[in-house]
Design a protein around this motif. Structure first.
Motif, PDB file in Angstrom:
ATOM      1  N   ILE A 183       0.045  -1.995  11.005  1.00  0.00           N
ATOM      2  CA  ILE A 183       0.915  -2.378   9.888  1.00  0.00           C
ATOM      3  C   ILE A 183       1.298  -1.153   9.066  1.00  0.00           C
ATOM      4  N   ILE A 184       0.309  -0.300   8.768  1.00  0.00           N
ATOM      5  CA  ILE A 184       0.592   0.884   7.956  1.00  0.00           C
ATOM      6  C   ILE A 184       1.550   1.812   8.675  1.00  0.00           C
ATOM      7  N   GLU A 185       1.332   2.027   9.982  1.00  0.00           N
ATOM      8  CA  GLU A 185       2.225   2.904  10.753  1.00  0.00           C
ATOM      9  C   GLU A 185       3.646   2.352  10.756  1.00  0.00           C
ATOM     10  N   GLN A 186       3.758   1.029  10.748  1.00  0.00           N
ATOM     11  CA  GLN A 186       5.079   0.402  10.793  1.00  0.00           C
ATOM     12  C   GLN A 186       5.782   0.444   9.446  1.00  0.00           C
ATOM     13  N   GLU A 187       5.036   0.354   8.340  1.00  0.00           N
ATOM     14  CA  GLU A 187       5.626   0.221   7.029  1.00  0.00           C
ATOM     15  C   GLU A 187       5.792   1.534   6.265  1.00  0.00           C
ATOM     16  N   LYS A 188       4.950   2.510   6.527  1.00  0.00           N
ATOM     17  CA  LYS A 188       5.009   3.748   5.737  1.00  0.00           C
ATOM     18  C   LYS A 188       6.213   4.597   6.141  1.00  0.00           C
ATOM     19  N   PRO A 189       6.700   5.436   5.219  1.00  0.00           N
ATOM     20  CA  PRO A 189       7.736   6.408   5.595  1.00  0.00           C
ATOM     21  C   PRO A 189       7.215   7.368   6.668  1.00  0.00           C
ATOM     22  N   ALA A 190       8.085   7.845   7.507  1.00  0.00           N
ATOM     23  CA  ALA A 190       7.657   8.653   8.651  1.00  0.00           C
ATOM     24  C   ALA A 190       6.999   9.962   8.229  1.00  0.00           C
ATOM     25  N   PHE A 191       7.354  10.503   7.072  1.00  0.00           N
ATOM     26  CA  PHE A 191       6.819  11.801   6.657  1.00  0.00           C
ATOM     27  C   PHE A 191       5.485  11.671   5.917  1.00  0.00           C
ATOM     28  N   CYS A 192       4.984  10.458   5.720  1.00  0.00           N
ATOM     29  CA  CYS A 192       3.743  10.268   4.977  1.00  0.00           C
ATOM     30  C   CYS A 192       2.540  10.263   5.913  1.00  0.00           C
ATOM     31  N   THR A 193       1.410  10.668   5.373  1.00  0.00           N
ATOM     32  CA  THR A 193       0.123  10.564   6.063  1.00  0.00           C
ATOM     33  C   THR A 193      -0.803   9.682   5.250  1.00  0.00           C
ATOM     34  N   TYR A 194      -1.847   9.188   5.897  1.00  0.00           N
ATOM     35  CA  TYR A 194      -2.700   8.226   5.191  1.00  0.00           C
ATOM     36  C   TYR A 194      -4.114   8.296   5.739  1.00  0.00           C
ATOM     37  N   GLU A 195      -5.009   7.662   5.005  1.00  0.00           N
ATOM     38  CA  GLU A 195      -6.379   7.431   5.419  1.00  0.00           C
ATOM     39  C   GLU A 195      -6.713   5.963   5.160  1.00  0.00           C
ATOM     40  N   LEU A 196      -7.492   5.370   6.043  1.00  0.00           N
ATOM     41  CA  LEU A 196      -7.849   3.940   5.920  1.00  0.00           C
ATOM     42  C   LEU A 196      -9.359   3.813   5.888  1.00  0.00           C
ATOM     43  N   TYR A 197      -9.866   3.072   4.896  1.00  0.00           N
ATOM     44  CA  TYR A 197     -11.279   2.797   4.771  1.00  0.00           C
ATOM     45  C   TYR A 197     -11.449   1.290   4.563  1.00  0.00           C
ATOM     46  N   VAL A 198     -12.361   0.730   5.348  1.00  0.00           N
ATOM     47  CA  VAL A 198     -12.687  -0.691   5.225  1.00  0.00           C
ATOM     48  C   VAL A 198     -14.153  -0.790   4.792  1.00  0.00           C
ATOM     49  N   ASP A 199     -14.371  -1.209   3.556  1.00  0.00           N
ATOM     50  CA  ASP A 199     -15.737  -1.316   3.045  1.00  0.00           C
ATOM     51  C   ASP A 199     -16.480  -2.453   3.711  1.00  0.00           C
ATOM     52  N   SER A 200     -17.706  -2.229   4.073  1.00  0.00           N
ATOM     53  CA  SER A 200     -18.530  -3.256   4.698  1.00  0.00           C
ATOM     54  C   SER A 200     -19.210  -4.096   3.636  1.00  0.00           C
ATOM     55  N   PHE A 218      -1.567   9.280   1.178  1.00  0.00           N
ATOM     56  CA  PHE A 218      -2.136   8.179   0.402  1.00  0.00           C
ATOM     57  C   PHE A 218      -3.360   7.630   1.141  1.00  0.00           C
ATOM     58  N   ILE A 219      -4.186   6.929   0.382  1.00  0.00           N
ATOM     59  CA  ILE A 219      -5.435   6.373   0.904  1.00  0.00           C
ATOM     60  C   ILE A 219      -5.416   4.857   0.697  1.00  0.00           C
ATOM     61  N   VAL A 220      -5.718   4.127   1.765  1.00  0.00           N
ATOM     62  CA  VAL A 220      -5.802   2.673   1.715  1.00  0.00           C
ATOM     63  C   VAL A 220      -7.267   2.281   1.861  1.00  0.00           C
ATOM     64  N   ARG A 221      -7.773   1.536   0.888  1.00  0.00           N
ATOM     65  CA  ARG A 221      -9.159   1.086   0.916  1.00  0.00           C
ATOM     66  C   ARG A 221      -9.167  -0.442   0.774  1.00  0.00           C
ATOM     67  N   LEU A 222      -9.788  -1.122   1.764  1.00  0.00           N
ATOM     68  CA  LEU A 222      -9.839  -2.583   1.779  1.00  0.00           C
ATOM     69  C   LEU A 222     -11.272  -3.041   1.525  1.00  0.00           C
ATOM     70  N   ARG A 223     -11.379  -4.099   0.739  1.00  0.00           N
ATOM     71  CA  ARG A 223     -12.693  -4.667   0.423  1.00  0.00           C
ATOM     72  C   ARG A 223     -12.705  -6.137   0.864  1.00  0.00           C
ATOM     73  N   PRO A 224     -13.153  -6.409   2.095  1.00  0.00           N
ATOM     74  CA  PRO A 224     -13.149  -7.798   2.613  1.00  0.00           C
ATOM     75  C   PRO A 224     -14.097  -8.683   1.813  1.00  0.00           C
ATOM     76  N   ILE A 238      -7.165  -4.648  -2.263  1.00  0.00           N
ATOM     77  CA  ILE A 238      -6.284  -3.813  -1.446  1.00  0.00           C
ATOM     78  C   ILE A 238      -5.898  -2.620  -2.321  1.00  0.00           C
ATOM     79  N   CYS A 239      -6.639  -1.559  -2.194  1.00  0.00           N
ATOM     80  CA  CYS A 239      -6.444  -0.371  -3.033  1.00  0.00           C
ATOM     81  C   CYS A 239      -5.602   0.649  -2.269  1.00  0.00           C
ATOM     82  N   ILE A 240      -4.480   1.065  -2.877  1.00  0.00           N
ATOM     83  CA  ILE A 240      -3.593   2.070  -2.276  1.00  0.00           C
ATOM     84  C   ILE A 240      -3.406   3.171  -3.306  1.00  0.00           C
ATOM     85  N   GLU A 241      -4.041   4.298  -3.065  1.00  0.00           N
ATOM     86  CA  GLU A 241      -3.993   5.430  -3.994  1.00  0.00           C
ATOM     87  C   GLU A 241      -3.131   6.538  -3.413  1.00  0.00           C
TER      88      GLU A 241
END
Length: 342
Positions: free
Chosen positions: A325-342, A305-311, A274-277
């Motif tokens: 989950i990210i929309e619920q937990e992050k501060p309202a002023f933050c933006t993000y990107e989500l990547y799920v590695d195959s 910030f960028i969230v990268r998951l490695r299942p 669970i990588c959060i940069e």
């Protein structure tokens, strides 16, 4: 003559605190009509109390008083099911002037008091009576003899309350059975209070109590997850609230829902499952900024910030759920990107 050849002695490993007088007399009367040979000797009886499903034992000590080898056969006849009793013997031959211990094991079903097989209008039988028969044959003469002893079997529930009474009241069997009625009514509540902590722990609480515990910590119950996963989430709710809006809180939240490792022992962020940069930058600073490398004019995304998951296995991560989950937990002023590695 038989009394001079084989001697019987019964020893009960668990005696009843109280015995009804009528029950003791009934043990000999019920089996007085059993046909025995003329060389039969009737020995004194023995009383044994059994608490289902706890095992109870009676030790039958046999002593050969004669000068010849005896071949033995022990059996128990009574008005109780044969599967309640097992006989353990050291052998089937008893040498002259020697002794042998035969153990009678009694064990009743655990549901004896819950599902009794009763005929309409018949009460539950608690007192059983039987006789122990020891058939033996003398080597050399071939004489076949029998020794018997009476046995009274009393089935009683394990009771706690009589031990708080004076000894004179514990000697009355009816008082013990009467107090058992109140014990069955109150003891479940007492036991619940003794382990009340287990009802407040989501990991050990009954399943029917989980919605209450979830409401207690304001945690929404998601029916898509197994009971075990819901227990973990409810238990971790307070910690998630404490770290809400932080990298640690978001990582823990995703870990609980996806079962991906936390990798707390991994130093580099990019190597974690669970990588959060966080994208950091000082902006445009005169004298310290190089255009095109670490500065941007217009269109920037601060607090990004960028969230990268490695299942670890297929279909382990539900991307739509993770985004929720990210929309619920992050501060309202933050933006993000989500990547799920195959």
């Amino acid at each position: 003559m038989s009394s001079q050849i084989l001697h019987l002695q019964l020893t009960s490993m668990q005696l009843p605190n109280a015995i009804q007088t009528s029950a003791v007399g009934k043990g000999a009367d019920d089996f007085s009509q059993i046909a025995l040979s003329s060389q039969t000797t009737v020995r004194a009886g023995c009383d044994l109390v059994v608490h289902p499903p706890e095992p109870s034992e009676i030790v039958l000590q046999l002593e050969n008083l004669g000068s010849r080898m005896l071949r033995l056969n022990v059996r128990v006849e009574g008005n109780f099911p044969a599967e309640w009793c097992r006989i353990g013997m050291e052998g089937y031959e008893l040498a002259p002037r020697s002794r042998m211990d035969v153990v009678l094991y009694f064990q009743l079903p655990a549901d004896f008091f819950e599902t009794p097989a009763l005929v309409a209008g018949q009460s539950l039988v608690l007192d059983y009576h039987s006789r122990i028969h020891v058939n033996y044959t003398e080597e050399g003469t071939g004489r076949q003899l029998v020794e018997t002893a009476g046995l009274n079997l009393y089935v009683r529930p394990r009771s706690l309350y009589p031990k708080f009474l004076p000894a004179v009241y514990r000697e009355v069997d009816f008082i013990g059975r009467f107090l058992k009625i109140f014990e069955q009514a109150f003891e479940p509540s007492v036991q619940t209070l003794d382990v009340f902590w287990a009802y407040l722990d989501p990991m050990t609480a009954p399943q029917t109590l989980l919605p209450f515990l979830a409401h207690w910590v304001a945690w929404p119950v998601d029916r898509r997850w197994t009971i075990e996963r819901q227990r973990y989430l409810i238990r971790s709710a307070v910690e998630l609230y404490r770290w809400r809006g932080t990298r640690r809180g978001l990582r823990l939240y995703i870990h609980l829902y996806t079962d991906l490792p936390l990798d707390e022992h991994v130093t580099r962020e990019v190597d974690k499952h669970i990588c959060i940069e966080e994208i950091r930058g000082e902006g445009f600073v005169l004298g310290n900024t190089r255009l095109g490398e670490d500065a941007m004019i217009g269109g920037g995304r601060p607090y990004h910030f960028i969230v990268r998951l490695r299942p670890q296995r297929p279909n382990q991560v539900d991307e739509q759920l993770v985004r929720h989950i990210i929309e619920q937990e992050k501060p309202a002023f933050c933006t993000y990107e989500l990547y799920v590695d195959s």
